[in-house]
Design an enzyme around this catalytic site. Structure first.
Site, PDB file in Angstrom:
ATOM      1  N   GLN A 151       0.805  -1.213   0.000  1.00 42.72           N
ATOM      2  CA  GLN A 151       0.000   0.000   0.000  1.00 42.72           C
ATOM      3  C   GLN A 151       0.843   1.271   0.000  1.00 42.72           C
ATOM      4  OE1 GLN A 151      -2.752   0.142  -0.945  1.00 42.72           O
ATOM      5  NE2 GLN A 151      -4.227  -1.254  -0.054  1.00 42.72           N
ATOM      6  N   THR A 171      13.974  -6.368   5.098  1.00 43.09           N
ATOM      7  CA  THR A 171      14.483  -7.485   4.310  1.00 43.09           C
ATOM      8  C   THR A 171      15.276  -6.938   3.127  1.00 43.09           C
ATOM      9  OG1 THR A 171      12.372  -7.603   3.116  1.00 43.09           O
ATOM     10  CG2 THR A 171      12.664  -9.071   5.005  1.00 43.09           C
ATOM     11  N   LEU A 172      16.369  -7.632   2.774  1.00 45.37           N
ATOM     12  CA  LEU A 172      17.318  -7.153   1.762  1.00 45.37           C
ATOM     13  C   LEU A 172      17.407  -8.093   0.573  1.00 45.37           C
ATOM     14  CD1 LEU A 172      20.172  -6.218   4.290  1.00 45.37           C
ATOM     15  CD2 LEU A 172      18.367  -4.709   3.410  1.00 45.37           C
ATOM     16  N   GLY A 173      16.355  -8.847   0.330  1.00 47.26           N
ATOM     17  CA  GLY A 173      16.371  -9.789  -0.786  1.00 47.26           C
ATOM     18  C   GLY A 173      17.401 -10.884  -0.575  1.00 47.26           C
ATOM     19  N   ASP A 226       5.894 -12.365   3.186  1.00 48.24           N
ATOM     20  CA  ASP A 226       4.894 -12.789   4.170  1.00 48.24           C
ATOM     21  C   ASP A 226       5.418 -13.951   5.006  1.00 48.24           C
ATOM     22  OD1 ASP A 226       3.197 -10.929   2.999  1.00 48.24           O
ATOM     23  OD2 ASP A 226       2.291 -12.412   1.664  1.00 48.24           O
TER      24      ASP A 226
END
Length: 323
Positions: free
Chosen positions: A173, A223-225, A257
């Site tokens: 969003q 998170t950094l992939g 998720d």
């Protein structure tokens, strides 16, 4: 104590393009963009950020409460979730709209084009948290994930008013939210989840610096992939953790998720922040290796062995002891 997971409930339509989107994009002509991609397959899967997280928590042996809105076509999906240890008793069912749809095409570089139809999700603003808490008990956390923006705002305000610890997870969003809304959704959160791109978008839209954000939330988890995850906070030692190695990526939808579910599941089991990040990374790897956000499987022993392989025997032992 309970975990309330609020967010979109959707059906995923996942397609794969055997090429790179970037090869079909002309940078100086994007204002005239008109492209079509011939896909190789179509998978119709269960999705939505809230059910994805609830499913992940269920796989880790934790029963969470799904908070969201769906259509009358939710019956089969409800049965699936309930069989996987998800409390669906507080899902609002629309009388006029279908359950939301997520339509996503992924190329060989794992880039994605996606479209989202809100449908019944627009009625999530009709859900009040207090009756749910009265039914299930005081929440350990209320995670407020991507949903109808007004519902996200109302859930956040109610958490502040009633003293429920909440987690801000604005994710998808962010693109549609202005700085005022984003600031409202973040202020006072116990945790803030985002990926690296979203963290920069939060700063750009709110006008807040990294230090400003950490002054308003307890812990920021980014998170950094493929590089892993970064955890920062006001009263903790910041750290970064590498992602799981040896993963053969198949489909990235739902990976974030799953990370959130693993992180929350570990915290609910009284594990440290470092262990929470490790559990999140391992659960995310299972999703990345699978088509569909809720189609992975493992035993507690298999999960603990994978944690130990990636992050050391001590980590694996602590995880095994809590499950």
């Amino acid at each position: 104590m309970s975990l309330l997971i609020a967010g979109s409930i959707a059906t995923d339509h996942l397609m794969s393009f055997n090429g790179k989107f970037s090869d079909s994009l002309v940078v100086d002509q994007l204002d005239k963009l008109s492209v079509s991609f011939l896909v190789d397959d179509l998978e119709i899967r269960r999705g939505g950020v809230a059910p994805n997280m609830c499913f992940g928590l269920g796989r880790l042996g934790l029963r969470s409460v799904l908070v969201g809105a769906a259509g009358e076509d939710f019956t089969d999906y409800r049965s699936w979730l309930e069989r996987h240890n998800v409390d669906c008793a507080s899902v609002h069912i629309s009388e006029t709209r279908h359950t939301a749809r997520f339509m996503c095409t992924t190329d060989t570089a794992m880039a994605q084009f996606a479209t989202f139809y809100a449908g019944a999700m627009t009625e999530a603003r009709l859900i009040e948290l207090a009756p749910i808490v009265e039914r299930v008990g005081e929440p350990e956390y209320v995670l407020i994930g991507a949903d109808d923006p007004e519902a996200m705002r109302q859930h956040t305000h109610e958490c502040r008013q009633r003293g429920y610890p909440f987690i801000a997870d604005t994710s998808q969003q962010l693109a549609y939210s202005d700085g005022e809304l984003i600031r409202d959704l973040i202020e006072g959160a116990a945790l803030l989840f985002s990926n690296e791109y979203e963290s920069h978008m939060i700063e750009a839209k709110t006008g807040w610096s990294t230090e400003d954000i950490l002054g308003r939330v307890g812990i920021q988890v980014t998170t950094l992939g493929a590089r892993g995850v970064q955890v920062r906070g006001r009263d903790i030692d910041d750290f970064e953790l590498p992602a799981v190695t040896g993963v053969e990526p198949v489909e990235p939808t739902g990976v974030g998720d799953a990370f959130r579910a693993g992180f929350l599941g570990a915290l609910a089991r009284d594990l440290s922040l470092e262990r929470a990040a490790q559990v999140g990374c391992v659960l995310a790897a299972y999703v990345l290796e699978t088509v569909g956000t809720q189609d992975y499987d493992f035993t507690p022993d298999e999960f603990a062995v994978r944690v130990a392989k990636e992050y050391g025997e001590q980590a694996g032992t602590e995880v095994a002891d809590r499950w």
